[in-house]
Enzyme design. Structure first.
Site, PDB file in Angstrom:
ATOM      1  N   LYS A  35       0.729  -1.038  -0.013  1.00 58.27           N
ATOM      2  CA  LYS A  35      -0.031  -0.006   0.082  1.00 58.27           C
ATOM      3  C   LYS A  35       0.876   1.273   0.038  1.00 58.27           C
ATOM      4  O   LYS A  35       2.170   1.235   0.414  1.00 58.27           O
ATOM      5  CB  LYS A  35      -0.963   0.007   1.353  1.00 58.27           C
ATOM      6  CG  LYS A  35      -1.891  -1.275   1.121  1.00 58.27           C
ATOM      7  CD  LYS A  35      -2.700  -1.228   2.606  1.00 58.27           C
ATOM      8  CE  LYS A  35      -3.619  -2.260   2.617  1.00 58.27           C
ATOM      9  NZ  LYS A  35      -4.443  -2.396   3.882  1.00 58.27           N
TER      10      LYS A  35
ATOM     11  N   TYR B 139     -12.120  -2.541  -3.794  1.00 58.02           N
ATOM     12  CA  TYR B 139     -12.829  -2.244  -2.090  1.00 58.02           C
ATOM     13  C   TYR B 139     -14.340  -2.474  -2.228  1.00 58.02           C
ATOM     14  O   TYR B 139     -15.084  -2.043  -1.567  1.00 58.02           O
ATOM     15  CB  TYR B 139     -12.182  -1.443  -1.462  1.00 58.02           C
ATOM     16  CG  TYR B 139     -10.877  -1.773  -1.087  1.00 58.02           C
ATOM     17  CD1 TYR B 139     -10.273  -2.444  -0.174  1.00 58.02           C
ATOM     18  CD2 TYR B 139      -9.853  -0.865  -1.836  1.00 58.02           C
ATOM     19  CE1 TYR B 139      -9.033  -2.865  -0.005  1.00 58.02           C
ATOM     20  CE2 TYR B 139      -8.501  -1.130  -1.473  1.00 58.02           C
ATOM     21  CZ  TYR B 139      -8.073  -2.101  -0.421  1.00 58.02           C
ATOM     22  OH  TYR B 139      -6.659  -2.210  -0.209  1.00 58.02           O
TER      23      TYR B 139
ATOM     24  N   ASN C 108      -1.733  -0.146   7.459  1.00 57.58           N
ATOM     25  CA  ASN C 108      -1.114  -1.426   7.967  1.00 57.58           C
ATOM     26  C   ASN C 108      -0.254  -2.152   6.714  1.00 57.58           C
ATOM     27  O   ASN C 108      -0.152  -3.340   6.555  1.00 57.58           O
ATOM     28  CB  ASN C 108      -2.209  -2.558   8.250  1.00 57.58           C
ATOM     29  CG  ASN C 108      -3.289  -2.729   6.988  1.00 57.58           C
ATOM     30  OD1 ASN C 108      -3.170  -2.490   5.844  1.00 57.58           O
ATOM     31  ND2 ASN C 108      -4.498  -3.305   7.613  1.00 57.58           N
TER      32      ASN C 108
ATOM     33  N   HIS D 218      -1.930  -5.650   1.429  1.00 56.93           N
ATOM     34  CA  HIS D 218      -3.206  -6.311   1.390  1.00 56.93           C
ATOM     35  C   HIS D 218      -2.937  -7.692   0.450  1.00 56.93           C
ATOM     36  O   HIS D 218      -1.993  -7.844  -0.324  1.00 56.93           O
ATOM     37  CB  HIS D 218      -3.894  -5.381   0.306  1.00 56.93           C
ATOM     38  CG  HIS D 218      -4.989  -6.299  -0.212  1.00 56.93           C
ATOM     39  ND1 HIS D 218      -6.416  -6.388   0.480  1.00 56.93           N
ATOM     40  CD2 HIS D 218      -5.247  -7.084  -1.243  1.00 56.93           C
ATOM     41  CE1 HIS D 218      -7.115  -7.206  -0.183  1.00 56.93           C
ATOM     42  NE2 HIS D 218      -6.555  -7.629  -1.209  1.00 56.93           N
TER      43      HIS D 218
ATOM     44  N   GLU E  46      -9.105 -10.470  -7.746  1.00 57.39           N
ATOM     45  CA  GLU E  46      -8.215  -9.433  -7.356  1.00 57.39           C
ATOM     46  C   GLU E  46      -6.989  -9.600  -8.554  1.00 57.39           C
ATOM     47  O   GLU E  46      -6.769  -8.160  -9.231  1.00 57.39           O
ATOM     48  CB  GLU E  46      -7.708  -9.439  -6.082  1.00 57.39           C
ATOM     49  CG  GLU E  46      -8.690  -8.934  -5.141  1.00 57.39           C
ATOM     50  CD  GLU E  46      -8.266  -9.163  -3.646  1.00 57.39           C
ATOM     51  OE1 GLU E  46      -8.960  -8.601  -2.587  1.00 57.39           O
ATOM     52  OE2 GLU E  46      -7.190 -10.161  -3.449  1.00 57.39           O
TER      53      GLU E  46
END
Length: 149
Positions: free
Chosen positions: A9, A49, A112, A115, A126
């Site tokens: 990310k 998402y 975080n 992913h 994905e």
């Protein structure tokens, strides 16, 4: 061999942690089969998402995920989806054990670092969102016999 989708990310990129995280994944014995450094368009982030659409955090998530470049990847390995979920640690870094990517390197759920697909169906979806078939390499690594029987 199973395949999974992974994404470093914007916070991982901005903090200079790509090498550290990729090194952990590669040292585990997983094999990269596709990588792309990109800035995600808003429409693609919203599709990725989509299951969170309508939730209060959705607009902030989309803004964050489109705020800078990410590294999207496809990795291959024996039981890699479960293995990567374990390596990443829980979504909330405060609950992630030391030794995991999030437990060692992240501080907040909203930042975080990584992913990873949560199952075979999401991995397929994905991967298809971010990669064309010709971008995914099918290659033999001479070290493979040293990782699996």
């Amino acid at each position: 061999m199973e395949r999974t989708f992974l994404m470093l990310k914007p916070d991982a990129v901005q903090r200079g942690l790509m090498g550290e995280i990729l090194g952990r994944i590669e040292a585990k014995g997983y094999k990269p089969v596709a990588m792309k450094f990109m800035r995600i368009p808003k429409e693609l982030a919203e599709r990725h998402y989509a299951e969170h659409k309508g939730k209060g955090f959705f607009p902030g998530l989309i803004e964050y995920m489109t705020s800078g470049p990410v590294l999207v990847m496809v990795w291959e390995g024996d039981n890699i989806i479960m293995g990567m979920r374990s390596m990443m640690g829980k979504t909330n870094p405060q609950d992630a054990p030391l030794g995991t990517i999030r437990g060692d390197l992240a501080q907040q759920t909203g930042r975080n670092l990584i992913h990873g697909s949560d199952g075979p169906e999401s991995a397929k979806r994905e991967i298809e969102l971010f990669f064309n078939d010709y971008e995914i390499q099918d290659w033999k690594r001479s070290l493979d016999p040293w990782f699996t029987e």
